[in-house]
Enzyme design. Structure first.
Site, PDB file in Angstrom:
ATOM      1  N   TYR A  53       0.824  -1.201   0.000  1.00 20.59           N
ATOM      2  CA  TYR A  53       0.000   0.000   0.000  1.00 20.59           C
ATOM      3  C   TYR A  53       0.864   1.259   0.000  1.00 20.59           C
ATOM      4  O   TYR A  53       1.808   1.389   0.772  1.00 20.59           O
ATOM      5  CB  TYR A  53      -0.919   0.049   1.230  1.00 20.59           C
ATOM      6  CG  TYR A  53      -1.674   1.349   1.337  1.00 20.59           C
ATOM      7  CD1 TYR A  53      -2.722   1.633   0.470  1.00 20.59           C
ATOM      8  CD2 TYR A  53      -1.303   2.324   2.254  1.00 20.59           C
ATOM      9  CE1 TYR A  53      -3.396   2.841   0.519  1.00 20.59           C
ATOM     10  CE2 TYR A  53      -1.976   3.550   2.317  1.00 20.59           C
ATOM     11  CZ  TYR A  53      -3.024   3.792   1.435  1.00 20.59           C
ATOM     12  OH  TYR A  53      -3.675   4.984   1.492  1.00 20.59           O
ATOM     13  N   HIS A  83      -4.523  15.804  -4.095  1.00 20.03           N
ATOM     14  CA  HIS A  83      -4.868  16.038  -2.696  1.00 20.03           C
ATOM     15  C   HIS A  83      -4.646  17.491  -2.268  1.00 20.03           C
ATOM     16  O   HIS A  83      -5.066  17.879  -1.172  1.00 20.03           O
ATOM     17  CB  HIS A  83      -4.049  15.112  -1.785  1.00 20.03           C
ATOM     18  CG  HIS A  83      -4.530  13.690  -1.784  1.00 20.03           C
ATOM     19  ND1 HIS A  83      -4.756  12.981  -2.932  1.00 20.03           N
ATOM     20  CD2 HIS A  83      -4.837  12.847  -0.761  1.00 20.03           C
ATOM     21  CE1 HIS A  83      -5.160  11.761  -2.630  1.00 20.03           C
ATOM     22  NE2 HIS A  83      -5.233  11.656  -1.320  1.00 20.03           N
ATOM     23  N   ASN A 195       0.830  12.648   4.339  1.00 22.35           N
ATOM     24  CA  ASN A 195       0.150  11.881   5.368  1.00 22.35           C
ATOM     25  C   ASN A 195       0.752  12.228   6.720  1.00 22.35           C
ATOM     26  O   ASN A 195       1.974  12.274   6.861  1.00 22.35           O
ATOM     27  CB  ASN A 195       0.319  10.387   5.070  1.00 22.35           C
ATOM     28  CG  ASN A 195      -0.769   9.551   5.688  1.00 22.35           C
ATOM     29  OD1 ASN A 195      -0.579   8.999   6.762  1.00 22.35           O
ATOM     30  ND2 ASN A 195      -1.891   9.433   5.008  1.00 22.35           N
ATOM     31  N   TYR A 280     -16.799  35.485  43.417  1.00 15.07           N
ATOM     32  CA  TYR A 280     -16.015  34.347  42.943  1.00 15.07           C
ATOM     33  C   TYR A 280     -14.923  34.748  41.951  1.00 15.07           C
ATOM     34  O   TYR A 280     -13.866  34.113  41.892  1.00 15.07           O
ATOM     35  CB  TYR A 280     -16.929  33.328  42.264  1.00 15.07           C
ATOM     36  CG  TYR A 280     -17.804  32.536  43.194  1.00 15.07           C
ATOM     37  CD1 TYR A 280     -17.817  32.759  44.570  1.00 15.07           C
ATOM     38  CD2 TYR A 280     -18.627  31.541  42.688  1.00 15.07           C
ATOM     39  CE1 TYR A 280     -18.626  32.033  45.410  1.00 15.07           C
ATOM     40  CE2 TYR A 280     -19.445  30.790  43.528  1.00 15.07           C
ATOM     41  CZ  TYR A 280     -19.452  31.043  44.886  1.00 15.07           C
ATOM     42  OH  TYR A 280     -20.259  30.314  45.711  1.00 15.07           O
ATOM     43  N   ARG A 283     -12.210  35.642  44.398  1.00 18.52           N
ATOM     44  CA  ARG A 283     -11.900  34.644  45.417  1.00 18.52           C
ATOM     45  C   ARG A 283     -11.487  33.294  44.816  1.00 18.52           C
ATOM     46  O   ARG A 283     -10.641  32.590  45.375  1.00 18.52           O
ATOM     47  CB  ARG A 283     -13.127  34.461  46.316  1.00 18.52           C
ATOM     48  CG  ARG A 283     -12.897  33.522  47.467  1.00 18.52           C
ATOM     49  CD  ARG A 283     -14.017  33.427  48.470  1.00 18.52           C
ATOM     50  NE  ARG A 283     -15.307  33.929  48.095  1.00 18.52           N
ATOM     51  CZ  ARG A 283     -16.445  33.270  48.340  1.00 18.52           C
ATOM     52  NH1 ARG A 283     -16.416  32.082  48.905  1.00 18.52           N
ATOM     53  NH2 ARG A 283     -17.606  33.805  48.019  1.00 18.52           N
ATOM     54  N   PHE A 329      -1.943   8.111  11.528  1.00 15.45           N
ATOM     55  CA  PHE A 329      -2.373   9.404  10.996  1.00 15.45           C
ATOM     56  C   PHE A 329      -3.648   9.921  11.660  1.00 15.45           C
ATOM     57  O   PHE A 329      -4.012  11.079  11.482  1.00 15.45           O
ATOM     58  CB  PHE A 329      -2.632   9.293   9.488  1.00 15.45           C
ATOM     59  CG  PHE A 329      -3.484   8.093   9.121  1.00 15.45           C
ATOM     60  CD1 PHE A 329      -4.829   8.039   9.474  1.00 15.45           C
ATOM     61  CD2 PHE A 329      -2.931   7.018   8.439  1.00 15.45           C
ATOM     62  CE1 PHE A 329      -5.612   6.950   9.151  1.00 15.45           C
ATOM     63  CE2 PHE A 329      -3.711   5.926   8.113  1.00 15.45           C
ATOM     64  CZ  PHE A 329      -5.058   5.886   8.466  1.00 15.45           C
ATOM     65  N   GLU A 414     -12.636   5.947   5.117  1.00 12.53           N
ATOM     66  CA  GLU A 414     -12.226   6.743   6.273  1.00 12.53           C
ATOM     67  C   GLU A 414     -13.506   7.157   7.003  1.00 12.53           C
ATOM     68  O   GLU A 414     -14.011   8.266   6.854  1.00 12.53           O
ATOM     69  CB  GLU A 414     -11.409   7.943   5.802  1.00 12.53           C
ATOM     70  CG  GLU A 414     -10.121   7.490   5.114  1.00 12.53           C
ATOM     71  CD  GLU A 414      -9.539   8.507   4.147  1.00 12.53           C
ATOM     72  OE1 GLU A 414     -10.053   9.646   4.103  1.00 12.53           O
ATOM     73  OE2 GLU A 414      -8.591   8.160   3.424  1.00 12.53           O
TER      74      GLU A 414
END
Length: 509
Positions: A53, A83, A195, A280, A283, A329, A414
């Protein structure tokens, strides 16, 4: 600034901070043998002829498509070009420089199969100030930050644009001007470059560093507000916080005590103040700010680990000539860390806004209404408090956790994503909002302290007061308020306010 030596796996948070603030960086030369061996392992894996791959197959849902040897270079070029599909405004240059350094350190670990000459080009671009133009939107934070990192990789092959100073040039032209040649990607290299989690992590680290500055600034302005309201320092007694046991709370209370130590304003009301307890926002500063410090430190631990990891896929193991496909990834750790930072930024601004509101309200502060000597004729700090409220509300909307969202991509290959890039990218805008709130508190607290003259505050807080007065005079009658706010915000954002307190203030790391 000193040059940062990126020793993969060992770069400290302080070094990443310095790099983000503008320090130059180089890769540790000791990485060279590991990088070369990793690239050689890819060649040996290819020689076996089996489908692997990302090396001789398609990507994502197309992983089952085998690619012939004669098309391997085209395969890597194509994945970068296809991409590089980001959108939106260009990411800030400091973010992309940090992203490049993170990728450089990752490749230097010798587990990505990238050749030495490709690593050398990325390093040279970082050293010579060539910063790819990277659109800020388009990553879902799994299969890594594909679109942003692809724009970086595209610049390395001479496609797209590069910042050279303030000029935005075609990538090939910018490389040539610097005496650099675009690289022709070899097997695995395009995938290795695009990646990984480096875009998400760069944004998250930047958010962390800005949040740390906000935290420290807000401790000073919070102490100034306590002084201005003649608040008690009893809630900062170390015995109280020792019983709660949280480290951030203990350290925050100690810092507040040191900031207020020796104050004549505080001493003036120790015996004659009818108030039993402060609101508050005064404090509970150790509890709120201490909790923010603790989660910022947790986020820092995660991000420092991530900054020293290898997060591309597949990973190359030269000792056995294996390419192992996994899921490093997936940016879930970064997404969680970014959400934690967002919560801290939101709360730091939120409690600061409540202190501003307290100071402008005469029923709570005992000071002139809206901190003006002539209320009615003058509005004083009325609308700056409204602005602070608006900014805090905006940050509340942005603080919703990004990591709980997911949307399937790549034809459901994905099918669970982290949204780390989105979660991290919002942090700088949130920090900018919170910084403006802290700047407004700085102005309001200094104005309120003026009403206590001739009494003075502690040495450190008087120095903080003087630091503001060097740029912004006391407000007697209404004037154009925006320049005052901008001046105070610059003192916060530049670190000038924090520099006054030196080592008194706890940090993230």
């Amino acid at each position: 600034m000193n040059t940062i030596l990126l020793t993969p796996g060992e770069v400290t948070l302080a070094q990443w901070r310095a790099l983000y603030r503008g320090a130059p960086a180089r890769l540790d030369p000791a990485c060279a043998p590991r990088i070369a061996e990793s690239a050689a392992a890819v060649a040996r894996i290819l020689a076996k002829g089996a489908p692997v791959y990302g090396i001789n197959t398609g990507f994502g849902k197309l992983a089952s498509v085998r690619i012939g040897d004669h098309d391997l270079a085209t395969l890597q070029r194509n994945i970068v070009l296809s991409h590089a599909a980001g959108t939106g405004a260009p990411s800030p240059v400091p973010i992309i420089r940090l992203m490049m350094a993170l990728k450089l350190a990752s490749l230097g670990q010798g587990a990505s199969g990238v050749r030495p000459e490709t690593v050398a080009l990325l390093e040279a671009m970082l050293v010579t100030g060539l910063t790819p133009v990277v659109p800020c939107q388009g990553s879902v934070g799994a299969s890594g930050d594909l679109a942003p990192l692809s724009h970086m990789a595209a610049a390395m092959i001479g496609v797209g644009e590069i910042w050279v100073g303030d000029a935005r040039l075609p990538a090939a032209e910018a490389l040539a001007q610097a005496g650099l040649a675009a690289v022709e990607l070899g097997p695995k290299e395009g995938l290795a470059l695009l990646n990984g989690t480096q875009f998400s992590n760069a944004n998250a680290l930047a958010g962390l560093f800005e949040a740390e500055l906000l935290f420290q600034s807000a401790l000073i302005t919070g102490a100034l507000s306590t002084e201005a309201a003649k608040g008690s320092d009893t809630p900062f007694d170390p015995r109280i916080h020792a019983l709660r046991r949280h480290a951030g709370q203990i350290e925050t209370a100690a810092a507040l005590r040191r900031l207020m130590d020796g104050s004549a304003i505080r001493a003036s009301h120790l015996e004659n103040d009818a108030r039993v307890q402060d609101p508050y926002c005064l404090r509970c500063q150790p509890q709120v700010m201490g909790a923010a410090l603790d989660i910022l430190r947790q986020a820092a631990t995660t991000l420092e680990i991530e900054a020293n990891c290898v997060s591309d896929n597949p990973l190359i193991f030269p000792e056995s000539d294996e390419a192992l496909s996994g899921g490093n990834f997936h940016a879930e750790p970064v997404a969680f860390a970014a959400d934690m930072i967002a919560l801290a930024i939101c709360e730091i601004g939120s409690i600061a806004e409540r202190r501003i509101a307290m100071l402008v309200d005469p029923a709570l502060s005992g000071l002139p209404a809206f901190l003006t000597p002539k209320p009615g004729l003058n509005s004083g700090f009325m609308i700056p408090q409204v602005t602070a409220a608006a900014l805090v509300s905006e940050n509340k909307q942005r603080a919703y956790p990004a990591s709980v969202d997911s949307i399937p991509t790549s034809a459901n290959q994905e099918d669970h994503v982290s949204m780390a890039a989105h979660g991290a990218r919002r942090l700088l805008d949130m920090a900018e909002n919170a910084s403006a709130v802290i700047g407004i508190e700085y102005l309001a607290a200094a104005q309120a302290i003026d009403f206590h003259a001739p009494l003075v505050s502690s040495t450190l807080l008087q120095a903080a007061h003087a630091g503001l007065r060097a740029h912004v005079p006391h407000l007697t009658d209404d004037r154009h308020f925006h320049p005052d706010m901008e001046a105070a915000n610059r003192l916060v954002r530049s670190g000038a306010l924090v520099a006054i307190a030196g080592d008194v203030l706890p940090g993230v790391a």
